[in-house]
Motif scaffolding. Structure first.
Motif, PDB file in Angstrom:
ATOM      1  N   ILE A 156      53.264  65.404  26.053  1.00 13.18           N
ATOM      2  CA  ILE A 156      53.333  65.656  27.443  1.00 13.18           C
ATOM      3  C   ILE A 156      53.884  64.343  27.991  1.00 13.18           C
ATOM      4  N   GLN A 157      55.071  64.257  28.476  1.00  6.41           N
ATOM      5  CA  GLN A 157      55.688  63.123  29.031  1.00  6.41           C
ATOM      6  C   GLN A 157      55.718  63.129  30.626  1.00  6.41           C
ATOM      7  N   VAL A 158      54.928  62.035  31.106  1.00  7.68           N
ATOM      8  CA  VAL A 158      54.698  62.206  32.666  1.00  7.68           C
ATOM      9  C   VAL A 158      55.566  60.796  33.357  1.00  7.68           C
ATOM     10  N   ASN A 159      56.352  61.323  34.031  1.00  9.49           N
ATOM     11  CA  ASN A 159      57.324  60.202  34.756  1.00  9.49           C
ATOM     12  C   ASN A 159      57.412  60.182  36.242  1.00  9.49           C
ATOM     13  N   ALA A 160      57.691  59.225  36.917  1.00 14.08           N
ATOM     14  CA  ALA A 160      58.101  59.370  38.468  1.00 14.08           C
ATOM     15  C   ALA A 160      59.510  58.919  38.936  1.00 14.08           C
ATOM     16  N   LEU A 161      59.799  59.468  39.921  1.00 13.91           N
ATOM     17  CA  LEU A 161      61.051  59.060  40.658  1.00 13.91           C
ATOM     18  C   LEU A 161      60.741  58.253  41.817  1.00 13.91           C
ATOM     19  N   ALA A 162      60.976  57.138  42.281  1.00 15.28           N
ATOM     20  CA  ALA A 162      60.806  56.482  43.519  1.00 15.28           C
ATOM     21  C   ALA A 162      61.923  56.152  44.280  1.00 15.28           C
ATOM     22  N   PRO A 163      62.614  57.273  44.938  1.00 16.49           N
ATOM     23  CA  PRO A 163      63.610  56.957  45.820  1.00 16.49           C
ATOM     24  C   PRO A 163      63.717  56.089  46.946  1.00 16.49           C
ATOM     25  N   ILE A 203      66.713  63.673  37.652  1.00 15.99           N
ATOM     26  CA  ILE A 203      65.708  64.776  37.294  1.00 15.99           C
ATOM     27  C   ILE A 203      65.885  65.548  35.945  1.00 15.99           C
ATOM     28  N   VAL A 204      67.105  66.066  35.850  1.00 20.69           N
ATOM     29  CA  VAL A 204      67.619  66.378  34.538  1.00 20.69           C
ATOM     30  C   VAL A 204      67.127  65.638  33.437  1.00 20.69           C
ATOM     31  N   PHE A 205      67.317  64.219  33.510  1.00 21.32           N
ATOM     32  CA  PHE A 205      67.209  63.420  32.320  1.00 21.32           C
ATOM     33  C   PHE A 205      65.809  63.376  32.130  1.00 21.32           C
ATOM     34  N   LEU A 206      64.853  63.157  33.050  1.00 30.38           N
ATOM     35  CA  LEU A 206      63.544  63.023  32.515  1.00 30.38           C
ATOM     36  C   LEU A 206      63.017  64.575  32.274  1.00 30.38           C
ATOM     37  N   SER A 207      63.675  65.392  32.673  1.00 37.08           N
ATOM     38  CA  SER A 207      63.053  66.874  32.216  1.00 37.08           C
ATOM     39  C   SER A 207      63.529  67.096  30.846  1.00 37.08           C
TER      40      SER A 207
END
Length: 207
Positions: A156-163, A203-207
């Motif tokens: 399971i990969q967990v990431n965050a976007l920080a806009p 979002i698509v890349f991280l998904s």
């Protein structure tokens, strides 16, 4: 939602009101994908259990979780109310933790999954008028790191976007403040507030 459905995902949208539901449904009619909506306050104690159950009942499994709900309260430090602190922390941090924990258990059973948290530029900066928001977004980055470490062995990969500065209802007050808006634009190399659609690729890349 648009980005994921264009890329082939079926989506369960969870929100506390039905605002935007029709527009979202209309946008994805031609994708051939399936979309479902669940009206729920995700700060409710039973929300994670109900959301997981609804997703599994509708789609059979959960591949991706995007924690996108957010709230901001702004005030001078002398006038900040305790209830504003509680409301922001409950939604931005506590709800994210409990939903992530519930979904991670399901993902661990299938040995795969992606969790994407929406952090913020405020995860790395001070915010002298938005204390709970800044604290919560620092916490989101901390939780992202902790879960990424803990869940890696479960595939399971967990990431965050920080806009940074995004054109949304949450930032309307800043954009309406002529002086502050000018200051902000002077610090944005692209010289404009970003449209949410500019995050679709990430979002698509991280998904």
């Amino acid at each position: 939602t648009r980005a994921l459905m264009k890329s082939g995902a079926n989506v369960l949208v969870v929100s506390h009101s039905e605002r935007g539901w029709k527009e979202t449904s209309d946008l994805v009619k031609n994708t051939g994908q399936k979309i479902e909506f669940l009206k729920k306050d995700i700060t409710d104690q039973n929300a994670p259990k109900e959301i997981v159950a609804k997703a599994k009942e509708t789609f059979g499994h959960i591949d991706i979780l995007i924690n996108n709900a957010g709230l901001q309260r702004r005030n001078k430090w002398q006038e900040f109310e305790d209830e504003d602190w509680q409301a922001v922390i409950n939604l931005n941090l506590n709800a994210l933790y409990f939903l992530s924990h519930a979904v991670a258990k399901t993902m661990a059973e299938q040995k795969s999954g992606k969790i994407i948290n929406i952090a913020s530029m405020q995860s790395y900066r001070a915010g002298k008028f938005i204390f709970p928001y800044t604290a919560s977004k620092h916490g989101v980055v901390g939780l992202t790191k902790a879960y990424a470490d803990a869940l890696a062995t479960e595939n399971i990969q967990v990431n965050a976007l920080a806009p940074g500065y995004i054109n949304t209802p949450m930032t309307q007050a800043l954009r309406d403040d002529k002086e502050r808006n000018t200051e902000i634009l002077n610090h944005i190399p692209a010289d404009h507030w970003a449209d949410p659609s500019e995050l679709m690729g990430a979002i698509v890349f991280l998904s």
